[in-house]
Design an enzyme around this catalytic site. Structure first.
Site, PDB file in Angstrom:
ATOM      1  N   HIS A  86      -1.169  -5.881   1.384  1.00 33.88           N
ATOM      2  CA  HIS A  86      -2.370  -6.711   1.277  1.00 33.88           C
ATOM      3  C   HIS A  86      -2.058  -7.985   0.486  1.00 33.88           C
ATOM      4  O   HIS A  86      -1.314  -7.954  -0.491  1.00 33.88           O
ATOM      5  CB  HIS A  86      -3.504  -5.940   0.580  1.00 33.88           C
ATOM      6  CG  HIS A  86      -4.440  -5.257   1.531  1.00 33.88           C
ATOM      7  ND1 HIS A  86      -4.607  -3.897   1.574  1.00 33.88           N
ATOM      8  CD2 HIS A  86      -5.255  -5.755   2.497  1.00 33.88           C
ATOM      9  CE1 HIS A  86      -5.493  -3.586   2.508  1.00 33.88           C
ATOM     10  NE2 HIS A  86      -5.904  -4.694   3.092  1.00 33.88           N
ATOM     11  N   CYS A 129      -7.760  -2.289   8.100  1.00 36.04           N
ATOM     12  CA  CYS A 129      -6.418  -2.323   7.494  1.00 36.04           C
ATOM     13  C   CYS A 129      -5.870  -0.907   7.348  1.00 36.04           C
ATOM     14  O   CYS A 129      -4.728  -0.624   7.745  1.00 36.04           O
ATOM     15  CB  CYS A 129      -6.465  -3.019   6.125  1.00 36.04           C
ATOM     16  SG  CYS A 129      -6.763  -4.802   6.228  1.00 36.04           S
ATOM     17  N   GLU A 179       0.844  -1.200   0.000  1.00 41.54           N
ATOM     18  CA  GLU A 179       0.000   0.000   0.000  1.00 41.54           C
ATOM     19  C   GLU A 179       0.879   1.250   0.000  1.00 41.54           C
ATOM     20  O   GLU A 179       1.815   1.366   0.775  1.00 41.54           O
ATOM     21  CB  GLU A 179      -0.915  -0.001   1.227  1.00 41.54           C
ATOM     22  CG  GLU A 179      -1.927  -1.131   1.237  1.00 41.54           C
ATOM     23  CD  GLU A 179      -3.000  -0.994   0.166  1.00 41.54           C
ATOM     24  OE1 GLU A 179      -3.144   0.119  -0.398  1.00 41.54           O
ATOM     25  OE2 GLU A 179      -3.686  -1.993  -0.109  1.00 41.54           O
TER      26      GLU A 179
END
Lengths: 214, 214, 214, 214
Positions: free
Chosen positions: A165, A141, A78
């Protein structure tokens, strides 16, 4: 170098969490990196507190949090976490915040301080699909990624942090009538180890055309 | 109330831009809102400058920038813009920045100051698919959204702003061998008008479970 | 030339059927073609009987049946119907056959006798996305296509027949939280008229690379 | 029981074929089944001839052909093969037939004589995603499935046959910028072995709601 590697417990009514199973399989030593593992509750607030306690106890050089993203086909570091909790389902303790800042008055976002493009390249070099993600969603998350990056920024400025992820496991996908992309947790573990290698090797990220049009 | 409504010119080798065609069809008056339109170049830097000049000249109460997002099936108000240019293709003047801040030293992100969930509800009430998007990508759309929100924050604090992505037009999709979701530009125009109505009606956003798990 | 154009009534708990709404909007005369319309029940067996009665009464030169295919982004002429009913949900009268031949002892499949590639090209030339589909599923759409082609083969050898799937309407997609591709029923009607024009113009199909790898 | 298990060589410019790699890993003995393996060229005509020669030489009780289907997320037993070659790309010898019958005058289709739903259930029970597919496309995979089923029907009436598509491997997906679902070839091999077990256990297929709406 010491790296704190976290995963969530199962959520959304499932009995397993692919990220958790994958993290369990990651070696305790990856190259020169000593890996310390932690399972955190899929709960707003408490997840960040659990990682904060581990950071204080372990004093790692880097923190990599891993979460499961149903629907994605590859491992996706991310790029950024945003300062909002906006839950479409309850977390594991029934909290369902909507449009609430994670840190009132905090920055709108934190960029990952891990080398996301180097991680993508290392995962691909390990033979696994990977890409940079520009949104970690607005559930736990993203909450944990933002909370940890805020903590590191405020209290541990030399410690790098970020989020990765992973897809569903094949077993999870096998229970979905409409199907879904998946990868075995053993492969996820190999991909996480490749990403850890890139974290150790690259203080600054590499240049690569991995942007998204939209 | 006066609203500045912008769209980009065609990019990526295409001869048309669905957002531009849709904006052309939007009424000059939507309810109480007077709509002023502007086409901006799909170019890093110059796109923001064009909107900045129009804001200075027109002094609108709100700015809504519209862009085309191939692959999306509905109209998607963007929640947030991030402070990075990371282009996977060149813009219309050949610029292809990678991992470069839009505003060096600027905030990591700006949240839309338009009521994205009210816009989604209004578009759906108009019979069109819509959802909140949590990433405007890292190309010129995100660049313009960030640049405009930064400008409004710095110089026009009372003016609200944000971004809306629209799908391809059916004609564009008809030229793609693999197909793609699409909506006629007339419907996009109706959706944009519904969104403008929501912008006028809601200073603060509505509560709705529109968050994303990941 | 006279063409019988059929659509189904709503099914699966929905209050509308995009194919039915689109067929309602098709002109009664398309070029030289006189169009006779029929709504058929989404029911195994009775759907074929309804079309059979209309064929006997109207004596059309061609039959085009239209159905709704949630998830598809364009108009998709079907290449082939297979001799099996295999329902994952009940039809509108509660029938849910599994792995049952439509016509015991009948051929395993019938190919469309309409020019599917010419239809695709005509729909694209009308500015709408289209492609050849190689499966009409195993529910009532495939059932009707097979049943009609079997009837034409057995009793009306000079009459051509086939099936066309259309996407959801934007209104239907607007009610799906996860979204879905859609097209307005007006556009579907224009696409159906383009397809009818191709049916009238081409006794034999055109050559075009529209095959599927898998 | 003896089963002939075939896979194709690489095609479409790729250096590997996931199906071929997976078949290599399948045990030579699965339960009571002796497995004989064959790699066939991705070529119209010659692929069927290669399998025909192996059938004549080996006299198997069943034939399972395996092929790679980029884009699919699970293992997908094919329900039916249709009597048409319609290639969108050339095969490995440059042939690109369009809308040509595989067997002139042959039946429009052959249904798999393997228990596709039992195979799906067995693969899922092995923890892997699976579903029944209703189209094997119109390229060499469908060609081989049709050709083999025609041969078995004409010359070896007691021998059962069918086709199974597998996803890309993670390594293949790692080279696609847009990503794609994938599974390791080791998992595919386990899924193929589970399918072989179901083929041995079920002369007739099980009842299960695995049909497709469209």
């Amino acid at each position: 170098m010491k790296l704190l590697l976290t995963a969530f417990d199962p959520f959304g009514g499932e009995s397993a969490n692919a990220a958790q199973e994958a993290v369990r399989l990651v070696s305790d030593t990856v190259g020169e990196v000593r890996v310390v593992k932690l399972t955190v509750p899929t709960v707003f607030g408490r997840s960040v507190a659990a990682v904060a306690a581990a950071i204080e106890a372990e004093r790692p050089d880097a923190v990599l949090c891993v979460g499961q993203a149903g629907g994605r086909a590859g491992l996706t570091p991310e790029r950024v976490a945003i300062n909002v909790d906006d839950a479409s389902i309850p977390d594991n303790e029934g909290n369902q915040p909507m449009d609430r800042p994670i840190v009132p008055g905090g920055p709108a976002a934190y960029f990952s301080t891990l080398p996301v493009k180097a991680m993508v390249r290392a995962i691909r070099d390990a033979g696994l699909p990977a890409s940079v993600s520009n949104s970690a969603g607005t559930f736990v998350c993203n909450h944990l990624m933002y909370g940890v990056l805020h903590l590191l920024h405020e209290r541990y400025p030399g410690v790098r942090g970020g989020f990765l992820h992973v897809p569903l496991s094949p077993a999870q996908a096998s229970r979905l009538p409409a199907g879904a992309p998946s990868l075995p947790v053993e492969d996820m573990a190999a991909g996480i180890e490749a990403a850890i290698g890139a974290i150790a090797a690259y203080e600054r990220d590499i240049a690569a055309a991995e942007g998204a049009l939209n």
